[in-house]
Scaffold this motif. Structure first.
Motif, PDB file in Angstrom:
ATOM      1  N   ASP A   1     -60.576  10.131 -13.328  1.00 46.07           N
ATOM      2  CA  ASP A   1     -60.436   9.710 -14.718  1.00 46.07           C
ATOM      3  C   ASP A   1     -59.178   8.847 -14.812  1.00 46.07           C
ATOM      4  O   ASP A   1     -58.126   9.279 -15.289  1.00 46.07           O
TER       5      ASP A   1
ATOM      6  N   SER B   1     -68.546   6.265 -12.432  1.00 47.08           N
ATOM      7  CA  SER B   1     -67.546   6.444 -13.482  1.00 47.08           C
ATOM      8  C   SER B   1     -67.788   7.755 -14.222  1.00 47.08           C
ATOM      9  O   SER B   1     -68.924   8.210 -14.356  1.00 47.08           O
ATOM     10  N   ARG B   2     -66.698   8.321 -14.677  1.00 49.18           N
ATOM     11  CA  ARG B   2     -66.801   9.581 -15.407  1.00 49.18           C
ATOM     12  C   ARG B   2     -67.352   9.338 -16.809  1.00 49.18           C
ATOM     13  O   ARG B   2     -67.035   8.345 -17.443  1.00 49.18           O
ATOM     14  N   ALA B   3     -68.147  10.260 -17.271  1.00 52.25           N
ATOM     15  CA  ALA B   3     -68.691  10.223 -18.630  1.00 52.25           C
ATOM     16  C   ALA B   3     -68.280  11.512 -19.336  1.00 52.25           C
ATOM     17  O   ALA B   3     -67.901  12.494 -18.694  1.00 52.25           O
TER      18      ALA B   3
ATOM     19  N   GLN C   1     -68.406  15.096 -20.736  1.00 57.06           N
ATOM     20  CA  GLN C   1     -69.181  16.200 -20.170  1.00 57.06           C
ATOM     21  C   GLN C   1     -70.344  16.613 -21.057  1.00 57.06           C
ATOM     22  O   GLN C   1     -71.395  17.038 -20.562  1.00 57.06           O
TER      23      GLN C   1
ATOM     24  N   TYR D   1     -72.008  14.718 -23.569  1.00 63.20           N
ATOM     25  CA  TYR D   1     -72.408  13.547 -24.355  1.00 63.20           C
ATOM     26  C   TYR D   1     -73.687  13.833 -25.143  1.00 63.20           C
ATOM     27  O   TYR D   1     -74.673  14.355 -24.611  1.00 63.20           O
TER      28      TYR D   1
ATOM     29  N   ASN E   1     -68.545  12.515 -27.549  1.00 59.19           N
ATOM     30  CA  ASN E   1     -68.968  11.277 -26.891  1.00 59.19           C
ATOM     31  C   ASN E   1     -67.810  10.439 -26.365  1.00 59.19           C
ATOM     32  O   ASN E   1     -68.003   9.279 -26.014  1.00 59.19           O
TER      33      ASN E   1
ATOM     34  N   ARG F   1     -64.160  10.632 -23.756  1.00 60.94           N
ATOM     35  CA  ARG F   1     -63.245  11.355 -22.862  1.00 60.94           C
ATOM     36  C   ARG F   1     -61.844  11.263 -23.465  1.00 60.94           C
ATOM     37  O   ARG F   1     -61.240  10.191 -23.497  1.00 60.94           O
TER      38      ARG F   1
ATOM     39  N   GLU G   1     -64.759   2.626 -27.305  1.00 63.06           N
ATOM     40  CA  GLU G   1     -65.779   3.650 -27.514  1.00 63.06           C
ATOM     41  C   GLU G   1     -66.205   3.692 -28.976  1.00 63.06           C
ATOM     42  O   GLU G   1     -67.390   3.826 -29.291  1.00 63.06           O
TER      43      GLU G   1
END
Length: 469
Positions: free
Chosen positions: A199, A222-224, A226, A228, A246, A248, A352
């Motif tokens: 991250d 890529s991290r999303a 957890q 979503y 939605n 991080r 975002e």
């Protein structure tokens, strides 16, 4: 016959010696320079002489070898030919000639290495960008991390011919300042291929704003968030705060949208501090004017309806280069105008938020050329970003790039640009240099501080046709 046999027997010994010395010379050339040339860059400033330069003994051995080979060729030329050995001697002579040519080439290359080494010593203390230009024309040779080296190397086309883009290979690019931020870039590119990335978007943004832009691509996922959840429907998402799950939040001071929307300080950012307050702060923007002094009707705000009326039906697509959550694009969408919002995450999840509102974010720094073709946009709008902090030369480059992507007749909307009063003339000179038609132009004092110290400037300018340029 016996003399010729002894000569050839001795020559075979010389050939063996030649082969051994050529191997040593070749290894000395390639293995003392190529691999170690990269790692030695770390201690370059401490001991330039420690770089992979051929030892004097190697040069002397090659010179002796070359001399002996040339002597052997002379002996063969003077040797009386015989019917039995004539063919073998001719082949052996040709072989020695090839060896002599190869040794001369190695000797010449060592001279080039010595010359390059001398230039490196003379340029000790030079900035890494300058030193790179002098020592190597291959960007991959400057980096230690193998994943970076693989990325920046030229990728030739497999079919051996030009691709659909008209090039013989693919040339991946990174920002020039990446070479001056090797440690940070190495940290960014240190991952396991095919695994989840760290991250580290904040590290990536740090690299970008310091000139390492564009960044190299990576081969990790890529991290999303957890948990979503599906975004809100388009008819609800524009004016309603998104679901906190939605985003991080690990790299932000606020951990939810409610915190960002509160009228309080200490939220981790100061630019557009109320942009997440959609109902009270954002909804009236560009629809009703904002007055600094309620007792005065002086404002630097222009309304969207006023600007669109300057070019009825002509404004269809545009760019908003600002710090914000996409409200300008949302209001333009209501007028059937598609606007892309370019911003970075300055302490809050601006990108975002724009996406979760159903709008188009463009994650872009001021350092980078706009990714649009010439004369394609109808409108460029900017607010809250280009202010009195920007260097005059940088502003010139930015404005000329914006001019490049604006079509003839397109509009440049400068919205509440503020600077010190003493700097106003210098900044206005940059805008006037474009020779745009002035549709709107206003300068007023900035009243939240000393009104004699700072000012607001707003303008709507039209790009000319320039038919003869």
């Amino acid at each position: 016959m016996l003399g010729a046999y002894r000569c050839i027997k001795g020559s075979l010994f010389v050939v063996g010696t030649i082969a051994f010395l050529i191997c040593v010379a070749t290894l000395s050339k390639f293995y003392s320079l190529k691999p170690f040339q990269i790692s030695d860059a770390i201690c370059y400033y401490n001991n330039p002489a420690s770089r992979g330069v051929p030892r004097p003994e190697t040069r002397l051995a090659i010179e002796i070898l070359l001399h002996k080979v040339q002597q052997e060729i002379v002996v063969l030329r003077n040797l009386k030919e015989s019917a039995a050995l004539s063919s073998s001697i001719v082949k052996y002579g040709a072989f020695l000639a090839d060896i002599s040519s190869l040794v001369k080439e190695i000797h010449s290359s060592l001279s080039d290495v010595d010359e390059a080494h001398q230039q490196e010593i003379e340029t000790q203390g030079v900035h890494p960008l300058s030193r790179l230009k002098q020592t190597s024309d291959k960007p991959a040779d400057y980096f230690l991390i193998e994943e970076i080296r693989k990325y920046v190397r030229i990728k030739p086309n497999r079919l051996g011919k030009q691709n659909i883009m008209g090039a013989n290979g693919t040339f991946a690019s990174i920002g020039h300042a990446c070479v001056a931020m090797k440690a940070e870039l190495a940290e960014y590119m240190d991952y396991d291929i095919g695994e989840i990335c760290r991250d580290d978007w904040k590290l990536a943004q740090k690299l970008m704003v310091h000139g390492c832009d564009p960044l190299p691509r990576r081969r990790c996922f890529s991290r999303a968030p957890q948990l979503y959840t599906k975004p809100l429907p388009i008819n609800e998402s524009v004016w309603k705060l998104p679901d906190d799950r939605n985003v991080r939040w690990s790299q932000y001071k606020c951990k939810n949208f409610t915190c960002l929307a509160r009228k309080s300080t200490g939220k981790g950012f100061f630019k557009c501090a109320d942009c997440f307050n959609l109902t009270h702060h954002e909804m009236p923007r560009w629809m009703t004017p904002t007055y600094q002094d309620p007792n005065s009707n002086v404002t630097a705000d222009f309304l969207i309806s006023e600007v669109l009326d300057l070019k009825p039906g002509e404004i269809r697509i545009g760019l908003d280069f600002s710090v914000g959550t996409g409200t300008f694009a949302a209001r333009m969408k209501e007028q059937n105008v598609t606007v892309i919002s370019a911003t970075i995450n300055l302490g809050a999840p601006f990108n975002e938020m724009i996406a979760l509102r159903g709008l188009i974010p463009l994650y872009l720094t001021i350092n980078q050329r706009l990714p649009f073709f010439d004369s394609t946009l109808d409108l460029i709008h900017t607010t809250g970003f280009l202010d009195g902090w920007i260097d005059h030369v940088l502003l010139d480059f930015v404005l000329f790039d914006w001019d490049r992507v604006l079509r003839p007749g397109g509009l440049l909307w400068i919205d509440n640009f503020f600077c010190l009063k003493q700097d106003l003339d210098d900044y206005l000179r940059a805008f006037k240099m474009l020779r745009y038609k002035k549709h709107k132009w206003i300068i007023i004092p900035k009243l939240d501080k000393d009104k004699d110290r700072e000012i607001f400037f707003s303008a709507v300018l039209e790009k000319p046709q320039r038919p003869f340029r």
